[in-house]
Design an enzyme around this catalytic site. Structure first.
Site, PDB file in Angstrom:
ATOM      1  N   HIS A   1       0.837  -1.205   0.000  1.00 56.09           N
ATOM      2  CA  HIS A   1       0.000   0.000   0.000  1.00 56.09           C
ATOM      3  C   HIS A   1       0.873   1.256   0.000  1.00 56.09           C
ATOM      4  O   HIS A   1       0.738   2.132  -0.864  1.00 56.09           O
ATOM      5  CB  HIS A   1      -0.913  -0.010   1.228  1.00 56.09           C
ATOM      6  CG  HIS A   1      -1.793   1.197   1.344  1.00 56.09           C
ATOM      7  ND1 HIS A   1      -3.133   1.171   1.028  1.00 56.09           N
ATOM      8  CD2 HIS A   1      -1.535   2.474   1.740  1.00 56.09           C
ATOM      9  CE1 HIS A   1      -3.657   2.365   1.218  1.00 56.09           C
ATOM     10  NE2 HIS A   1      -2.695   3.186   1.654  1.00 56.09           N
ATOM     11  N   GLU A   2       1.766   1.332   0.964  1.00 60.58           N
ATOM     12  CA  GLU A   2       2.618   2.521   1.054  1.00 60.58           C
ATOM     13  C   GLU A   2       3.568   2.612  -0.136  1.00 60.58           C
ATOM     14  O   GLU A   2       3.899   3.714  -0.596  1.00 60.58           O
ATOM     15  CB  GLU A   2       3.401   2.514   2.371  1.00 60.58           C
ATOM     16  CG  GLU A   2       2.533   2.500   3.621  1.00 60.58           C
ATOM     17  CD  GLU A   2       1.506   3.618   3.663  1.00 60.58           C
ATOM     18  OE1 GLU A   2       1.760   4.694   3.078  1.00 60.58           O
ATOM     19  OE2 GLU A   2       0.437   3.427   4.273  1.00 60.58           O
TER      20      GLU A   2
ATOM     21  N   HIS B   1       1.949   4.441  -2.905  1.00 57.84           N
ATOM     22  CA  HIS B   1       2.108   5.894  -2.752  1.00 57.84           C
ATOM     23  C   HIS B   1       3.499   6.316  -3.213  1.00 57.84           C
ATOM     24  O   HIS B   1       3.670   7.356  -3.864  1.00 57.84           O
ATOM     25  CB  HIS B   1       1.935   6.291  -1.287  1.00 57.84           C
ATOM     26  CG  HIS B   1       0.520   6.295  -0.808  1.00 57.84           C
ATOM     27  ND1 HIS B   1      -0.493   6.945  -1.479  1.00 57.84           N
ATOM     28  CD2 HIS B   1      -0.049   5.752   0.310  1.00 57.84           C
ATOM     29  CE1 HIS B   1      -1.634   6.795  -0.800  1.00 57.84           C
ATOM     30  NE2 HIS B   1      -1.387   6.082   0.281  1.00 57.84           N
TER      31      HIS B   1
END
Length: 694
Positions: free
Chosen positions: A478-479, A482
């Site tokens: 997820h990170e 980003h």
């Protein structure tokens, strides 16, 4: 003599590889000096723009304003603020906390001085009304500058501006206090166990980690904390129900006690301050103010999404809960009364019964160094980029690793920091941030970004490397999504690059990456037993896939409940002075299953909507989930490693930042608008279909 000769490292070129932050040279006292000088330079830059005798143009006004500096200056204030506040979250200290309190009102006042300067606004307004033919990106920047100032109070009279100053300064201090209180409360608690029988049910990984924590605190036995890698396994595995109750109540009563870290009144004040700001600017509620610059557009659209999700998922969630409670009563007896601290424990047992799988079975195959190789390898396979650790790049803690990232043609793409494990001075959770954004300077040089991931993943022990859960792998992915959004940024203006997009679009690249976590082809690239080197068995991978939707409806409703709570606070039109405990229970009631406890409170530790950037925007996670499911369905159809599809995703979305409307960017990739269908299909839910997110 040494102190007299020493220069503040913020005042000159860093002199490091890629001009990376020289963490090894920076001292606490450097920050305040750099803050003060940075504000002075900002004011000097502003004076040069507003005193320019030439007619305001896009080039002599908007570009200068966006850069906030003459071309020969470093953007000092932005640099020092970026380093300071990133450290304040990832590696804080008493000295940093004190300086944050001292500087917050000064910095907020300065920001207001810059935003509320009447002469600057008149120049920008003139360009907004009369300008040369602009590119799409230039038009987006112009609109952003103009609207940003209007939304910051530029159209208010002097009395209104003074009131806005007071409100924003008080809000900044309240948010800072909220954050500091939460960190102190979270780190203050520990569950110290000295009798080994109280460890019954806990896996070896949890016991070893707790033993190591105890050793670090010079204690005998085992210590469990409220950090996720410690708390979550305890709640899922510990047979001692009383100890589960104790740590659950500690976690869910943070910042509610009668002490200096109580956040109840602070939350009320934050909600009211935001409402007052919005109404001062001409909006009925803070949610109306926020949603004007969101894909959702208005409050009605947000509630429509949340209600659709409740309608689609609640029937399945009720069945999930009934199944879990049935198992609990079968084990404990028909008179067993289910409490919140029982949920994770019996859910784990149900998962074992149905799928013969749990997080601990997967840990031996998810050793952190291999996971890193797998995640980096995924990026290489999709986009052709490579990562190379560079130990010459300074870092702020021994846990942090720094990598150079190279594009598929071998050119330098970005600097990437990774900070994996929890520690005393670190906020809980996981986030991506930047020490330098991407932009193209006046010389035409493409200044590449410095991106950082900060997480709180399971730590290594004396006997074992860091072995992750699949959920932690998903967090990493997820990170990392980003991070890719930041690293692939390729825009002219920094304020529009990377993750500088509307908040209900920013989670698309991150949640999109989570999809790979359960794909066999991806797991095959890194999931090897840390001792034997054997790959994760096919049969185990099949159990992962079959269990993927275990309690998916319950998880969805949990996110929806947070969205409802957020909206309840920020759609208030009148002053808020209700009992927060009762208000919270009522606000999210239709998404909650079972009786709620009166003595627990989420609001006082809900950093996303109190001290973070998600106020009136927590729904964004579900909004973006509709997008990510729809986007990944394209990869499922064309091949999850299809480089042509990945390149299109990069070109249409990841590299574009905020240079166009998010839906335009999405349609450029997808060929049309998304519907909720792909999400429902992925979660195995039959419900409302064909509803567009526009």
């Amino acid at each position: 003599m040494e102190n007299q000769k020493r220069k503040n490292p913020f005042f000159e070129d860093y002199g490091t590889p890629h001009n990376a932050v020289p963490f090894d040279k920076i001292r606490i006292e450097d920050f305040e000096e750099a803050f003060i000088e940075g504000m002075r330079r900002d004011k000097e830059s502003l004076e040069k723009i507003i005193n320019n005798p030439e007619k305001p143009t896009f080039d002599n006004t908007i570009i200068y304003y966006d850069e906030s500096k003459p071309p020969h200056y470093y953007d000092l204030l932005e640099r020092v603020c970026t380093v300071f506040y990133n450290l304040h979250s990832a590696e804080t200290s008493d000295e940093l906390e004190a300086l944050a309190k001292k500087m917050q009102p000064i910095l907020t006042q300065h920001a207001n001085d810059m935003r509320l300067n009447k002469q600057m606004f008149e120049r920008i307004k003139a360009v907004h009304l009369h300008h040369r033919r602009l590119t799409q990106e230039e038009k987006r920047l112009l609109d952003s500058c103009y609207d940003g100032l209007v939304r910051s109070g530029a159209l208010l009279d002097e009395e209104g501006k003074e009131k806005l100053r007071r409100l924003t300064e008080e809000m900044a201090m309240a948010s800072l206090q909220f954050q500091q209180n939460m960190l102190k409360e979270n780190k203050a608690y520990s569950l110290h166990i000295t009798d080994e029988k109280d460890l019954s049910g806990l896996p070896d990984t949890a016991r070893e980690a707790a033993a190591q924590t105890a050793k670090e605190q010079n204690k005998d036995g085992w210590v469990f904390t409220l950090d996720y890698p410690s708390y979550a396994p305890f709640m899922s595995h510990a047979d001692n129900r009383e100890l589960r109750r104790q740590i659950y109540m500690a976690k869910n009563t943070i910042c509610t006690k009668d002490n200096a870290e109580n956040n109840v009144e602070i939350c009320k004040r934050i909600v009211n301050l935001r409402r007052e700001v919005a109404q001062l600017l001409g909006y009925k509620t803070y949610a109306d103010y926020v949603l004007k610059h969101r894909m959702a557009s208005n409050v009605r659209s947000v509630y429509r999404l949340l209600d659709q999700l409740i309608d689609a998922y609640k029937p399945t969630a009720i069945k999930e809960r009934e199944e879990e409670q049935k198992l609990a009563k079968k084990i404990e007896g028909k008179d067993f009364k289910h409490e919140p601290w029982d949920g994770a424990y019996y859910s784990h047992k149900l998962q074992l019964k149905k799928y013969n799988i749990d997080a601990e079975m997967l840990r031996p195959y998810l050793e952190l160094s291999k996971v890193i190789d797998g995640v980096f390898g995924l990026a290489e396979r999709l986009y052709g980029i490579t990562f190379k650790e560079n130990k010459e790049i300074p870092v702020y803690h021994l846990d942090v690793k720094a990598y150079e990232v190279f594009d598929k043609d071998g050119s330098y793409l970005a600097l990437f920091y990774a900070d994996f494990h929890p520690r005393k001075g670190k906020q809980s959770g996981a986030w991506m941030t930047e020490y330098q954004g991407q932009y193209i300077n006046r010389k035409g040089e493409n200044i590449r970004p410095h991106v950082s991931l900060v997480m709180n993943l399971t730590k290594p022990t004396a006997d074992k490397p860091a072995l992750l859960t699949l959920g932690e792998v998903e967090t990493f992915l997820h990170e990392f999504g980003h991070a890719l959004h930041g690293m692939f940024a390729n825009t002219r203006f920094e304020s529009l690059s990377g993750t500088n997009v509307w908040w209900d679009f920013v989670e698309l690249p991150s949640q999109f990456m989570e999809n790979f976590a359960v794909e066999k082809e991806f797991l095959r690239t890194f999931a090897f037993h840390y001792e034997t080197g054997e790959p994760m068995p096919d049969e185990l991978i099949e159990r992962i896939k079959k269990s993927r939707n275990f309690n998916a409806a319950t998880a969805c409703l949990r996110q929806v409940s947070f969205g409802l709570l957020d909206m309840a606070y920020y759609t208030k039109r009148d002053a808020f002075d209700e009992d927060i405990f009762a208000f919270e229970k009522k606000a999210w009631k239709k998404a909650i299953l079972g009786k709620q406890r009166e003595d627990t409170c989420m609001t006082v530790q809900f950093g996303h909507i109190m001290s973070g950037g998600y106020a009136a925007g927590y729904y964004s996670y579900k909004w973006a989930e509709v997008l990510d499911a729809d986007a990944f369905s394209v990869f499922k159809k064309e091949g999850i490693f299809n480089q042509a599809t990945a390149q299109r995703f990069r070109d249409c979305i990841l590299s574009k930042g905020g240079t166009d409307h998010p839906m335009t960017l999405y349609k450029n990739f997808r060929g049309g608008e998304p519907t909720i269908d792909a999400l429902l299909k992925r979660n195995g839910i039959k419900g409302v279909k064909g509803v567009k997110r526009n």
